[in-house]
Design an enzyme around this catalytic site. Structure first.
Site, short mmCIF file in Angstrom:
data_model
loop_
_atom_site.label_atom_id
_atom_site.label_comp_id
_atom_site.label_asym_id
_atom_site.label_seq_id
_atom_site.Cartn_x
_atom_site.Cartn_y
_atom_site.Cartn_z
N HIS A 1 33.15 39.53 33.33
CA HIS A 1 33.34 39.01 32.11
C HIS A 1 32.21 38.13 31.40
O HIS A 1 31.79 38.47 30.14
CB HIS A 1 34.72 38.12 32.12
CG HIS A 1 35.74 38.52 32.46
ND1 HIS A 1 36.48 38.65 33.66
CD2 HIS A 1 36.34 39.74 31.69
CE1 HIS A 1 37.62 39.27 33.71
NE2 HIS A 1 37.68 40.15 32.48
N LEU B 1 39.35 35.48 34.81
CA LEU B 1 37.91 35.88 34.64
C LEU B 1 37.09 35.67 36.00
O LEU B 1 37.01 34.99 36.97
CB LEU B 1 37.27 34.85 33.60
CG LEU B 1 38.29 34.87 32.45
CD1 LEU B 1 37.70 33.69 31.41
CD2 LEU B 1 38.30 36.14 31.56
N SER C 1 39.53 41.69 37.93
CA SER C 1 40.31 40.84 38.27
C SER C 1 41.18 41.30 39.37
O SER C 1 41.82 40.59 40.24
CB SER C 1 41.19 40.58 37.14
OG SER C 1 40.15 40.26 35.80
#
EC number: 6.3.2.1
Length: 282
Positions: free
Chosen positions: A37, A33, A188
């Site tokens: 996000h 994360l 990510s």
């Protein structure tokens, strides 16, 4: 923040919340994360009584097993990020058998051709994997609203199409791309880049910004040539593809038409990390 580790625990939790008439906002993730996000959960917080996250690295949407193995995983760190944010009420951590009770394989979907464009050309079956996991999570979490980032614009379009075709009672919300200070779209995968490469990768955003300007006066073929020239002069980077597509059909265009919406899409490989980005064009 509630940590829900099984499908049964989730179902009991959802049942209690529904009995109280809570509106649920949901954003599924594969972990690793970052602030991108959190921007989804911030939007969800403003529009719902309850915000739920999920973390599940979905095996059926990886075409490359090596990519699946390399995908960054640190669930404890992710839980800590969610807790500190104060934006999320519960996180669901399903096991593979919670999503795939029989065999770990995708269902087949018809997305009216959206799946055959761009990413679909090089990643066969990828969007069947996406549809399978998202449909199952929607059926389990039962959200009123679900939030997805526009960085994965094709995925967002496909999830909207799947939700519509399956008549799922979920409103899909697209959230603008969250960018680092240098313009690089947060992902990510960025965690696998060195600081030097992350800094160099700002050229992707800068090129999209230039594309927006070029689009006002130049032809599509002229723009594509300019973009190709930009990346031919970059070390450690390889342009996988750049195209301009109709925002609704995602079909690549060769010339502009009045009254249509367009978006530029780009994929660049930096070392062995695949970076994707896009931008709406006026």
């Amino acid at each position: 923040m509630e940590i829900l580790k099984t499908k049964k625990t989730l179902q009991d939790f959802i049942e209690r919340q529904k009995e109280m008439g809570k509106r649920i906002g949901f954003a599924p993730t594969m972990g690793a994360l970052h602030n991108g996000h959190l921007s989804l959960y911030k939007a969800a917080r403003e529009e719902n009584d309850l915000v739920i996250s999920s973390i599940f690295v979905n095996p059926t949407q990886f075409n490359n097993l090596e990519d699946l193995e390399k995908y960054p995983r640190d669930t404890q760190k992710d839980i800590s990020i969610l807790e500190k944010s104060g934006l999320v009420d519960a996180v669901y951590l399903p096991q593979v058998e919670d999503i795939y009770p029989e065999k770990t394989e995708s269902k087949k979907y018809d997305y009216d051709g959206l799946e055959n464009e761009m990413e679909g050309k090089s990643r066969p079956g990828h969007f069947d994997g996406v549809g399978t996991v998202v449909e199952e999570l929607f059926r389990q979490v039962q959200p009123n609203n679900a939030y997805f980032g526009e960085k994965d614009f094709q995925q967002l379009a496909i999830i909207k199409k799947m939700t519509e075709k399956k008549h799922l009672p979920v409103t899909i919300k697209g959230i603008p791309i969250y960018r680092a200070e240098n313009g690089l779209a947060l992902s990510s995968r960025n965690q696998r880049l060195t600081e030097e490469r992350r800094n160099e990768s700002k050229i992707i955003f800068e090129t999209l910004e230039k594309t927006k300007e070029w689009f006002k006066n130049l032809s599509v073929s002229e723009i594509k040539k300019k973009v190709k020239d930009v990346f031919e002069h970059q070390n450690n980077m390889e342009l996988e593809y750049f195209l301009i597509a109709d925002e609704h059909t995602l079909k690549e265009i060769s010339q502009k038409e009045e009254g249509k919406s367009y978006r530029a899409f780009i994929v660049v490989n930096v070392d062995d990390v695949r970076l994707i980005d896009n931008m709406h064009l006026e």
